[in-house]
Every structure is written in structure tokens, then in C-alpha cells.
Motif scaffolding. Structure first.
Motif, PDB file in Angstrom:
ATOM      1  N   ARG A 246       0.851  -2.848  -6.466  1.00  0.00           N
ATOM      2  CA  ARG A 246      -0.103  -3.165  -5.467  1.00  0.00           C
ATOM      3  C   ARG A 246      -0.448  -4.707  -5.507  1.00  0.00           C
ATOM      4  O   ARG A 246      -1.341  -5.009  -5.079  1.00  0.00           O
TER       5      ARG A 246
ATOM      6  N   SER B  59       4.872  -2.078  -4.037  1.00  0.00           N
ATOM      7  CA  SER B  59       4.003  -0.894  -4.088  1.00  0.00           C
ATOM      8  C   SER B  59       3.574  -0.509  -5.171  1.00  0.00           C
ATOM      9  O   SER B  59       2.174  -0.027  -5.374  1.00  0.00           O
TER      10      SER B  59
ATOM     11  N   MET C  54       0.662  -1.190   0.118  1.00  0.00           N
ATOM     12  CA  MET C  54       0.078   0.015   0.028  1.00  0.00           C
ATOM     13  C   MET C  54       0.747   1.240   0.056  1.00  0.00           C
ATOM     14  O   MET C  54       0.690   2.389  -0.714  1.00  0.00           O
TER      15      MET C  54
END
Length: 198
Positions: free
Chosen positions: A169, A166, A99
Motif C-alpha cells: 500500500r 499493492s 489499493m
């Protein structure tokens, strides 16, 4: 005095979380005060400048990192197990990393873009990891120069994994790349690395 210390610790903890989740530049005094549930006046009693909070957050992260490294040192049966703890950290924090990215890397990158004077202090977190990893590779039998190359490469692997996880995701990518990092480690150390996450 104890209550004042507790309020200060709450402010620093809230700032640590908010700097990670929404970035240093996008986090205001009001955001932190609201997260802690205190008035502006109480807030300013403890911190008068945002950079003071940043310094306290960096100190907190340094202290936590030192404690974590000490725990890995005490719990790891050998250098291979201890270095795997470094990579397993990514898996343990996979949801947050997917995240928000790596808390160390994201803060350092943001402060570098801002040309912030605290960038060097934040980057000291990477130095802690590099120095510790260097010690593990030395304990595994590598000469100092080669140990440092391996330590830096382990850091590069971890940051690449966190950044890609990240960006996409994607926790599955993180798990897969950690397994590949462990294969690299096994090759370096000349013996199999057992993975305890699937």
C-alpha cells in the motif's frame, strides 16, 4: 434502442470497476445492479450470465488498451518516449494500483486460480502490451528476438512494481521502482531517459 445500449454500457462499466475493486468472484449480479441503479429484470434483459458480463468487460478493456496504445504511438516522439509512457501509466494510476493492484494482472491471476475459461481472453491484454512494446524496441534498433526479450522484461517490471505497491500500500515504492525501470530502459537504449515525475 439507444437507451438500451446506454444501460448495457453502464452495466459493463460498473462491472469493470467492481471486478477490479472487489474481484470477479466476489461481485454478484446484485452488486452490479445496485451500482447502476436498475432492477434485476432490467439487468437480466441485457445479461443472463455472469460470464457474459465478464466477456463484455474484457472486450471493453481490450478496446481501451488499443486506444491508449494508439495514443502513445501518436504522441511519443521516439521509441524511448513511447516506452516511458508505458511505465508512466503506473504513476498516473498509482493510487488505484496501491489499493487494488494492476487491473490486468489481478483479473488474470483470479481467473487462473478459478481455472476460468476466460483466462486466456483476459491474458490477451498482456499480449497487446507485449506486442506493442516489441514494436517499440524494434523501432529502437533491436533485432526481433532481443526486442521480444526486452518487451517481456518491461511487462515483468511493471507487474512486479504493481504487485509490490499493492502489497505494501505504498505509492512511494511505486514511484521509486518506476524510476529504476526508466534507468533500465535508458541502459537498454544507450541514452538517458528523462523522468517527468518526482
Amino acid at each position: 434502442m439507444a437507451r438500451q445500449d446506454t444501460t448495457r454500457e453502464q452495466i459493463v462499466a460498473a462491472a469493470d470497476r467492481l471486478f477490479y475493486e472487489q474481484g470477479f468472484d466476489h461481485t454478484s449480479f446484485a452488486h452490479i445492479a445496485d451500482a447502476v441503479g436498475i432492477s434485476r429484470g432490467n439487468f437480466y434483459y441485457h445479461f443472463r450470465a455472469k460470464d457474459e458480463i465478464l466477456a463484455a468487460v474484457i472486450d471493453l478493456r481490450l478496446a481501451r488498451t488499443r486506444q491508449m496504445l494508439d495514443d502513445w504511438q501518436a504522441q511519443g516522439a521516439d521509441p524511448a518516449a513511447r516506452i516511458r509512457s508505458f511505465f508512466h501509466m503506473l504513476v498516473a494510476n498509482r493510487a488505484a494500483i496501491a489499493m487494488h493492484g494492476c487491473p490486468v494482472g489481478t483479473l488474470c491471476n483470479e481467473l487462473a486460480k478459478l481455472d476460468h475459461p476466460s483466462h486466456g481472453a483476459a491474458a490477451a491484454l498482456f499480449t497487446l502490451f507485449r506486442t506493442w512494446l516489441h514494436g517499440q524496441f524494434v523501432d529502437a534498433g533491436f533485432a526481433a528476438a532481443e526486442a521480444d526479450r526486452h518487451a517481456l522484461h518491461a511487462l515483468v517490471l511493471s507487474q512486479g512494481i504493481a504487485t509490490l505497491a499493492s502489497a505494501l500500500r505504498d505509492e512511494r515504492t511505486l514511484r521509486h521502482e518506476v524510476r529504476l525501470a526508466e534507468e533500465w530502459l535508458a541502459g537498454c537504449l544507450g541514452r538517458g531517459a528523462q523522468s517527468d515525475h518526482h
